[in-house]
Design a protein around this motif. Structure first.
Motif, PDB file in Angstrom:
ATOM      1  N   UNK A 210       0.805  -1.490   0.019  1.00 31.35           N
ATOM      2  CA  UNK A 210       0.062   0.114  -0.025  1.00 31.35           C
ATOM      3  C   UNK A 210       0.872   1.280  -0.247  1.00 31.35           C
ATOM      4  N   UNK A 211       1.809   1.250   0.823  1.00 29.28           N
ATOM      5  CA  UNK A 211       2.822   2.567   0.828  1.00 29.28           C
ATOM      6  C   UNK A 211       3.315   2.811  -0.431  1.00 29.28           C
ATOM      7  N   UNK A 212       3.516   1.949  -1.355  1.00 31.62           N
ATOM      8  CA  UNK A 212       3.975   2.154  -2.721  1.00 31.62           C
ATOM      9  C   UNK A 212       3.099   2.363  -3.845  1.00 31.62           C
ATOM     10  N   UNK A 213       1.713   1.814  -3.497  1.00 33.71           N
ATOM     11  CA  UNK A 213       0.806   2.003  -4.523  1.00 33.71           C
ATOM     12  C   UNK A 213       0.563   3.241  -5.144  1.00 33.71           C
TER      13      UNK A 213
ATOM     14  N   UNK B 208      -7.493   1.303   0.512  1.00 32.96           N
ATOM     15  CA  UNK B 208      -7.045   1.869   1.635  1.00 32.96           C
ATOM     16  C   UNK B 208      -8.328   2.198   2.510  1.00 32.96           C
ATOM     17  N   UNK B 209      -8.004   2.351   3.998  1.00 31.18           N
ATOM     18  CA  UNK B 209      -9.436   2.651   4.644  1.00 31.18           C
ATOM     19  C   UNK B 209      -8.748   3.467   5.803  1.00 31.18           C
ATOM     20  N   UNK B 210      -9.799   4.130   6.542  1.00 29.59           N
ATOM     21  CA  UNK B 210      -9.436   4.897   7.885  1.00 29.59           C
ATOM     22  C   UNK B 210      -9.781   3.850   8.997  1.00 29.59           C
ATOM     23  N   UNK B 211      -9.068   4.403  10.088  1.00 26.66           N
ATOM     24  CA  UNK B 211      -9.032   3.616  11.284  1.00 26.66           C
ATOM     25  C   UNK B 211     -10.324   3.076  11.838  1.00 26.66           C
ATOM     26  N   UNK B 212     -11.514   3.746  11.834  1.00 28.14           N
ATOM     27  CA  UNK B 212     -12.703   3.214  12.185  1.00 28.14           C
ATOM     28  C   UNK B 212     -13.069   1.866  11.212  1.00 28.14           C
ATOM     29  N   UNK B 213     -12.717   2.165   9.944  1.00 29.64           N
ATOM     30  CA  UNK B 213     -13.092   0.865   9.177  1.00 29.64           C
ATOM     31  C   UNK B 213     -12.410  -0.285   9.456  1.00 29.64           C
TER      32      UNK B 213
END
Ligand SMILES: Cc1cc2nc3c(=O)[nH]c(=O)nc-3n(C[C@H](O)[C@H](O)[C@H](O)COP(=O)(O)OP(=O)(O)OC[C@H]3O[C@@H](n4cnc5c(N)ncnc54)[C@H](O)[C@@H]3O)c2cc1C
Ligand SMILES: Cc1cc2nc3c(=O)[nH]c(=O)nc-3n(C[C@H](O)[C@H](O)[C@H](O)COP(=O)(O)OP(=O)(O)OC[C@H]3O[C@@H](n4cnc5c(N)ncnc54)[C@H](O)[C@@H]3O)c2cc1C
Ligand SMILES: Nc1ncnc2c1ncn2[C@@H]1O[C@H](COP(=O)(O)O)[C@@H](O)[C@H]1O
Lengths: 434, 366, 282
Positions: free
Chosen positions: B236-239, B270-275
Motif C-alpha cells: 500500500x505504501x508504494x501503490x 485503503x481505509x480509515x481506522x474506524x473502518x
C-alpha cells in the motif's frame, strides 16, 4: 459476600458529587459509581454555576475550582426573523466578590468536584454502569454493576444518575419519562480568542455575559436559546420540548434549530470566527413541580435531574442537583447517627427538607409554566414578530406621527390575535409566574 | 519526546549546554543506514539518500551509505545502487553474525562505525528495523534522536539538523534539534520523502570494515523468518493509485464499491481506522498516523471526514479526490477535487465513467 | 516470576484540540489516559502471570496525576505500582526518560529479581518508540521490539522465544531473560476488570518515588538537562492555500458528476491520465 458500604451513590454529576462529598466528609463509608470514563466525560459542557448551592457544600470552592468568568450582565432577547427586542441588565454589584454566578466548563468542573469527593474519602469507580438495584422485599439493599463480582451492598443507595434514570424506572419508582416533560437541548462550544470575546461583549478579564433568547428561532416550538461567555470560548445552545420536536410540522431537527439561531443576524456577529470545539445533545427534565416523582423509600433516595429537579424558567439545574444531593446526604448522616435505620420512615426527613428549601418552593411557584407555554405556541411565534414590529414602528423615523404608530401597532396585535386572546395570554402568564 | 509543551526559546533553560563542544566539531558528513533484508533494499533507504543529498550539499560535506550484512548478502550491488541514488561512499561491514537483522550485532556495528568515522548526521528508516536500531544506537552513543520526521533541513545559524515531526497525533508539528551532541540522529517513515531519480552514471568508494564479534558473543538467536503470506500483493505504501473508504460508507456491503473502483483503476484499497476497527478490511490497509503513509499519484477518498490522523498519512498524494456528503468536511480543505454527494451513488458512477473513458481512449489510440 | 511493565499517562489525542489562534495544545479538559499501546504490554504480562504465577509491577514516570493511570492498571490485576515523580524529571526527552526508568527498574530489582520488562510499542504523544530500546541498552538487557507473540517462556533455563514483526515477515527469536519486550498493538485483548479489583484499585496506595528513591546517580542525565534534543519550534500544519475545486453537483446526475471529475482531473494532470491508462486492466 462483598464488602458493605454505608452508602452507594450512583452517578458523579453535581448531584452525586454533592451527596458523596457530604457523606464522606461526615465519615460515612461511601462508594460512588459512574458509568463514564471519568466524572464529566458524559456531561454537557459549558454551563452556569450558581455559587450559593456549592458554597453550602464547599465554602472555599473559589480557591481552586475551575471557574471561567463571573456573570455581570444578563441579556434577554426576543427574536423575530431579522431583529430582536431585548433587555440588558448589567450591574457593578455583580463585580463585588463573592460572585453569585459563574460560567464553567462541566467536564472540568465535574472532574474538580470529583477530586474533592475522593479527598473527602469516598471511593470512586468509573466506567462501571449500575444495571439494577438489588432489592430485598421492598427494601433497596445495594446495586448490581456490569462487572464480574458486581453486586455491592449498602445501607442506602442514592440515585444521582441524571435525567434518564433508568434505574428508578426499572425499580418502579418512576413512570416512563414523557416527551412532554423533557426538553432536548443541543449546544456547542466555539473557540474564540479571549480578546475578541472581551471586545465583543464589552467586558474585561473574568467578567462574563449571558444572553437568553426566545422567539422565532425555535420554529414555533417551546424553547429557549442561550449564549454564554467562557474564558476563551463561547457556549451556544438551544433547547426545545422533546414532544415539540416529535410533533414539529416541519420535522425540524435540534441541529437545524441551533444552526438557525447561529445564523440569526443578532447572533451571527457575536459568534463570527468561532471554531467549533464540541457539540452535544442532552435531555433536561422540565416537567417541573408536577413531574417530581416519589424521591425516597426503604433504603433509597433520588437526587438531581433523576428526580426532575430543574427550574426551567430560570435555567437552574445544577444548583438544585447539588442542593438535593446535599439534603439527601444530610438525611443519611442523621439516620446513621440516630441509629434508627434507613427505612422510609427515617428517610422521609429528606422530603421534608426539600419542601423547606428553595427547591420545592421554586418548583411550586412555577408549577403551571411548562403547561402554559406548551399549550400556547404563540409565545414563540406570533409574539416575537409583533413585539419586534412594534419596536421597529416606534423607532423608525419616517414622518408618521407617534399616535398613528401606536394605533398601527395595536391594530397589528389585534389582527394577529383577538383581544380576548391577548388578555387570556397575559392572564395565563401572570398566573404561571405568580 | 518530552511531553511538556515546547518552550519557545529553549536556549539555556535548565542550565543546559546548547553549544557544540570543541571535540565534537570534528564530526562531519551525512550517513544513511541502508536497510536490506533477504536480498532487497528497503525503498526508504533510497528516499533517505535523496534527502541526505540535499543536507550534505547544504553543509558542503559528503553523503555516505552504511551497509551491514552477512557473507551472502550482495552488499557491493547495494552500494552501487546507493551511488546512483546520491551516495559518494559506502561503509560496509560483512560478518556471519550480521546475516539477518538482530539488534545486538547491528547496534555494535553501527555504533563502532560512528565512533570511528564520526558522521554529524545519521538517518534511518522508521521501520521495525530502523526504529529498533536507532533507539539502541542513540542510547549507546548518548545522543539525540528525532523519530518519524516529515521534514529535514539545516538550520542556517547553528548548522544543526532541524528535524520536523508531527506531535500530538499530527495536530501540531515541532522542529527538534540536537545542538550539543553528535551525531544527530533521525528516522523517517517510508514514503514521507520523495524517491530521488537514479543516475546510473554516478559511482563512489566502498570502505570496508570489520566487526569484532563472534556468534558466541551474541545472546539472541534468530531461529526462523516466516515471510508474510501475501508478499506478492501490492504494498500500500508504494501503490500509485489508492481508493480509500471511510465510515461514511456505512457498512461492509457498500465498502465493496471501493474495491470495484480500485479494480477498475488497477489501484489498491485503503481505509480509515474506524473502518479497520469495524473489521471491514484488514489492518494493513489503514492509512494514517497509526497506519501507513502513502504517496500515490491519485488518492480517492470516499466517506472520509479527513481527520488529522488520517490526513498525515495521505496528504502527500499528488492528486486527492474527495467524495463526502458534508460540504464542511475537513477533507475538502486539502483535497484537490471535491464532490459533495452520496458516495454510494457517486462511486458506481465513477467506476462506470472511468471504464468508459479508458475504453474510448484506447479505441482512439488503436 | 516478576515482570515490570512501563506505562505512560498521555492526553487522549483523539480529544486534543489545537487552539486555532495561538497554536498551542489545549490540555484543559482533555482527559489523560493510559497510553493505549501500553495496555497490550500490560495484558501480555498479566497472561504470563496467569500461566506462571508471580507478580506484575507497574512503573510510570510522570506528574502526580499519573497515579490515576497506575491505579487503572491495578484494576486489571497488576500487583504493585510505582510512580516516579519529581520536578527534576520535567522536560525529559527519550534519552533522559530511559535513564530515569532504567534507574528505577534497578531499584525495583533490589526488592525482587526481574524476569521481564515490558513497554508499549510507542506512546501516542511522543510517538518515538525509543524509550523501550533505551531502557534495554542501559540495563544491558536483550531487546525484543515489536513482539507479536510469546511462543515460549522457560523460567528454569531463563530463556524466552518470541515472534517479532519485521518488514515483510516475522522473525522467530530466542534469547535469555531478563529481557525487554516492546509489545505490538492488537496482539491481545485487554481483560475486563472485576468489581472487587476496581475497588482494590480505587484504594490502592501507589508508591511515589522521587529522584533519590529512584536511585538517580547522575543528575545531569535527567530532565531537561539530560536531554540532547531541543525543541526549537512548535507550529500548526499549514493549511493548503486553495481548497478543493468542487465539481458542480446541482442538478447533475451521478454520471455527469463522474464524467466532469474525470474531465477536470485529466485536463489539469495529463500525465496522470497516461499513467492510469497504462495501469488500468482491460
Ligand atoms: C444544554 C443544557 C444546559 C444546561 N444549563 C444549565 C446551567 O446553565 N445551569 C444549571 O445550573 N444547570 C443547567 N443545566 C442542567 C444541569 O446540567 C443538570 O440539572 C445537572 O447536570 C444535573 O446533575 P445530576 O448530577 O443530577 O445529573 P448528571 O449531571 O446528568 O449526572 C448523572 C451522572 O450519572 C451517571 N450515570 C447515569 N446512569 C448511570 C448508571 N446506571 N450507572 C452509573 N452511572 C450512571 C452519568 O454518566 C452522569 O455522569 C443544563 C442542562 C442542559 C442539558
Ligand atoms: C491515536 C489515534 C490514532 C489514529 N490513527 C488513525 C489512522 O492512522 N488513520 C485513520 O484513518 N484514523 C486514525 N485515527 C482516527 C481519526 O481520528 C478519525 O476518527 C478517523 O480518521 C475518522 O474516520 P472516517 O473519516 O472514516 O469516519 P468519520 O469521521 O465518521 O467520517 C465519515 C465521513 O463520511 C461522510 N459521509 C457520511 N455518509 C456519507 C455518504 N453517504 N456519502 C459520502 N460521505 C458520507 C461524513 O460526512 C463524514 O465526513 C486515529 C485516532 C487516534 C486517537
Ligand atoms: N514516562 C514514562 N513512564 C513509563 N514508561 C514510559 C514513559 N515514557 C515512555 N514509556 C514507555 O516506553 C514506550 C515507548 O515510548 P516512546 O518512546 O515515548 O514512544 C511506551 O509505550 C511506554 O511503555
Amino acid at each position: 459476600m462483598n464488602e458493605r458500604f454505608d452508602a452507594i451513590v450512583v452517578g458523579a454529576g453535581p448531584a452525586g458529587n454533592a451527596a458523596a462529598y457530604t457523606m464522606a466528609s461526615a465519615g460515612l463509608k461511601v462508594l460512588q459509581i459512574e458509568r463514564g470514563e471519568y466524572p464529566g466525560s458524559k456531561n454537557v459542557q459549558g454551563a452556569i454555576l450558581y455559587s450559593d448551592a456549592l458554597e453550602k457544600i464547599i465554602p472555599d470552592f473559589r480557591d481552586d475550582a475551575p471557574l471561567e468568568r463571573h456573570i455581570i450582565e444578563q441579556r434577554m432577547w426576543v427574536l423575530d426573523d431579522e431583529s430582536f427586542v431585548g433587555t440588558h441588565f448589567r450591574s457593578d454589584d455583580y463585580n463585588k466578590p463573592p460572585y453569585n454566578r459563574y460560567t464553567i466548563i462541566r467536564a472540568q468542573f465535574d472532574k474538580w468536584f470529583s477530586s474533592k469527593v475522593r479527598e473527602a474519602g469516598a471511593l470512586l469507580i468509573c466506567e462501571t454502569t449500575v444495571s439494577e438495584l438489588l432489592v430485598d422485599g421492598n427494601r433497596v439493599v445495594g446495586v448490581r454493576c456490569d462487572r464480574e463480582g458486581g453486586d455491592i451492598f449498602a445501607d442506602v443507595v442514592i440515585l444521582a444518575d441524571g435525567v434518564n434514570s433508568t434505574l428508578a424506572r426499572k425499580a418502579g419508582f418512576h413512570a416512563e419519562i414523557s416527551p412532554g416533560n423533557v426538553a432536548l437541548a443541543v449546544k456547542e462550544i466555539l473557540f474564540m480568542p479571549q480578546e475578541a470575546i472581551e471586545a465583543r461583549f464589552n467586558i474585561t478579564e473574568d467578567e462574563g455575559v449571558v444572553i437568553e433568547a426566545i422567539g422565532k428561532i425555535t420554529d414555533g416550538m417551546m424553547g429557549t436559546g442561550f449564549l454564554y461567555t467562557n474564558k476563551d470560548s463561547l457556549t451556544i445552545g438551544i433547547g426545545c420540548m422533546l414532544a415539540d420536536f416529535k410533533g414539529s410540522p416541519n420535522r425540524t431537527s435540534p441541529y437545524a434549530v441551533l444552526e438557525r439561531m447561529k445564523k440569526h443576524p443578532a447572533i451571527a456577529p457575536m459568534i463570527a470566527g468561532g471554531e467549533m470545539k464540541e457539540y452535544c445533545a442532552h435531555l433536561i427534565p422540565e416537567g417541573g413541580f408536577y413531574a417530581v416523582p416519589r424521591v425516597f423509600g426503604d433504603g433509597w433516595m433520588i437526587v438531581g435531574d433523576s428526580g426532575g429537579f430543574v427550574n426551567s424558567v430560570h435555567r437552574e439545574g445544577s444548583n438544585l442537583a447539588m442542593t438535593t444531593g446535599r439534603l439527601a446526604a444530610e438525611t443519611a448522616i442523621a439516620a446513621k447517627e440516630a441509629g434508627k435505620g434507613f427505612g422510609a420512615a427515617s428517610l422521609k426527613a429528606y422530603k421534608a427538607a426539600l419542601d423547606e428549601s428553595f427547591v420545592m418552593k421554586d418548583l411550586h411557584k412555577y408549577r403551571d409554566m411548562p403547561d402554559v407555554f406548551h399549550r400556547n405556541n404563540q409565545f414563540f411565534t406570533t409574539y416575537p414578530e409583533l413585539v419586534n414590529r412594534a419596536a421597529k414602528t416606534m423607532i423608525t423615523v419616517d414622518g408618521v406621527d407617534k399616535k398613528t404608530k401606536e394605533r398601527e401597532i395595536f391594530g397589528d396585535f389585534r389582527q394577529k390575535r383577538s383581544l380576548v386572546g391577548l388578555m387570556g395570554d397575559a392572564f395565563k402568564l401572570w398566573r404561571a409566574f405568580r | 519526546m518530552s511531553d511538556a509543551p515546547a518552550p519557545r526559546k529553549p536556549a539555556g533553560r535548565g542550565g543546559r549546554n546548547l553549544e557544540l563542544p570543541e571535540h565534537l566539531k570534528a564530526y562531519k558528513g551525512v550517513w544513511v543506514f541502508i536497510e536490506h533484508d533477504r536480498g532487497s533494499v528497503h525503498q526508504v533507504s533510497w528516499e533517505l539518500l535523496g534527502e541526505g543529498r540535499m543536507l550534505a550539499d547544504t553543509l558542503g560535506v559528503a553523503l555516505s551509505g552504511v551497509l551491514l550484512g552477512g557473507p551472502d548478502d550482495n552488499l557491493t550491488a547495494f552500494a552501487n545502487e546507493a551511488f546512483t541514488h546520491g551516495a559518494e561512499a559506502c561503509y560496509t561491514v560483512r560478518d556471519a553474525v550480521l546475516d539477518g537483522y538482530r539488534n545486538e550485532p547491528f547496534t555494535r556495528g553501527l555504533t563502532d562505525l560512528v565512533n570511528k568515522y564520526r558522521p554529524e548526521i545519521v538517518l534511518l528508516g522508521a521501520t521495525t528495523m530502523g526504529r529498533d536500531l536507532a533507539g539502541s544506537v542513540a542510547t549507546t552513543l548518548q545522543t539525540g534522536l528525532t523519530a518519524d520526521c516529515t521534514e529535514l533541513k539545516i538550520d542556517p545559524t547553528s548548522r544543526a539538523l532541524a528535524a520536523t515531526r508531527p506531535t500530538f497525533g499530527g495536530s501540531l508539528l515541532c522542529t527538534i534539534m540536537t545542538l550539543a551532541y553528535r551525531p544527530q540522529m533521525a528516522t523517517v517513515r517510508p514514503r514521507v520523502m520523495a524517491m530521488p531519480k537514479a543516475d546510473t552514471k554516478r559511482s563512489g568508494a566502498i570502505i570496508e570494515d570489520t566487526l569484532g564479534m563472534v556468534e558466541t558473543d551474541i545472546v539472541t538467536k534468530l531461529l526462523d523468518f516466516i515471510p508474510d503470506a501475501n508478499t506478492s500483493k501490492v504494498n500500500l505504501a508504494y501503490a500509485d493509485v489508492i481508493v480509500s473508504g471511510g465510515k461514511g460508507l456505512k457498512n461492509p456491503e457498500n465498502f465493496k464499491l471501493i474495491w470495484d473502483l480500485a479494480k477498475t483503476l488497477g489501484g489498491d484499497v485503503g481505509a480509515t481506522r474506524p473502518v479497520v476497527q469495524s473489521g471491514w478490511v484488514a489492518a494493513e490497509r489503514q492509512v494514517g498516523q497509526t497506519g501507513k503513509t502513502v504517496r500515490p499519484k491519485l488518492y480517492i477518498a470516499a466517506g472520509i471526514s479527513g481527520a488529522i490522523q488520517h490526513r498525515v498519512g495521505m496528504e502527500a498524494a499528488d492528486v486527492i479526490v474527495a467524495i463526502n456528503n458534508d460540504p464542511n468536511a475537513p477533507i475538502f480543505d486539502f483535497a484537490h477535487f471535491g464532490i459533495v454527494g452520496n458516495a454510494m451513488t457517486i462511486l458506481p458512477a465513477l467506476t462506470e465513467a472511468f471504464r468508459n473513458h479508458f475504453a474510448i481512449r484506447r479505441m482512439k489510440a488503436a | 516470576m516478576h515482570i515490570v511493565v512501563c506505562i505512560k499517562q498521555v492526553p487522549d489525542s483523539a480529544q486534543i484540540r489545537v487552539h486555532p489562534v495561538t497554536n498551542t495544545i489545549m490540555r484543559q479538559g482533555v482527559p489523560a489516559i493510559v497510553n493505549p499501546y501500553d495496555l497490550f504490554a500490560l495484558e501480555e504480562a498479566l497472561r504470563l502471570k496467569d500461566s506462571f504465577g508471580g507478580k506484575v509491577t507497574m512503573l510510570c514516570m510522570g506528574p502526580p496525576q499519573a497515579e490515576e493511570a497506575l491505579k487503572r492498571c491495578i484494576s486489571f490485576g497488576a500487583d504493585d505500582a510505582i510512580l516516579v515523580t519529581d520536578r527534576a524529571f520535567a522536560g525529559a526527552d527519550t534519552l533522559a526518560t530511559s535513564y530515569a526508568l532504567a534507574s528505577a527498574i534497578r531499584q525495583i530489582e533490589k526488592e525482587q529479581a526481574i524476569d521481564l520488562v515490558f513497554t508499549g510499542k510507542q506512546t501516542i504523544d511522543g510517538d518515538t518508540a525509543q524509550v523501550g530500546p533505551g531502557i534495554a541498552k542501559r540495563l544491558s538487557m536483550q531487546l525484543l521490539t515489536y513482539v507479536s507473540r510469546i511462543a515460549e517462556l522457560d523460567l528454569a533455563n531463563r530463556t524466552i522465544t518470541i515472534e517479532r514483526r519485521a518488514e515483510g515477515g516475522v522473525q522467530l527469536l530466542k534469547t535469555r531473560t531478563p529481557s525487554l519486550i516492546t509489545m505490538l498493538e492488537n496482539t491481545n485483548e485487554l481483560r475486563f476488570a472485576t468489581m472487587p479489583d476496581m475497588i482494590r484499585a480505587a484504594r490502592y496506595p501507589v508508591r511515589k518515588w522521587n529522584k533519590d528513591d529512584a536511585g538517580i546517580e547522575d543528575l545531569s542525565k535527567i530532565g531537561l538537562k539530560g536531554s540532547p534534543t531541543v525543541v526549537s519550534k512548535v507550529f500548526g500544519p499549514t493549511p493548503r492555500a486553495v481548497k478543493a475545486e468542487q465539481i458542480p453537483v446541482d442538478k447533475a446526475t451521478p454520471r455527469d458528476i463522474a464524467v466532469n471529475l474525470i474531465q477536470a482531473m485529466f485536463t489539469q494532470h495529463p500525465a496522470l491520465e497516461q499513467d492510469m491508462l497504462e495501469r488500468a486492466p482491460l
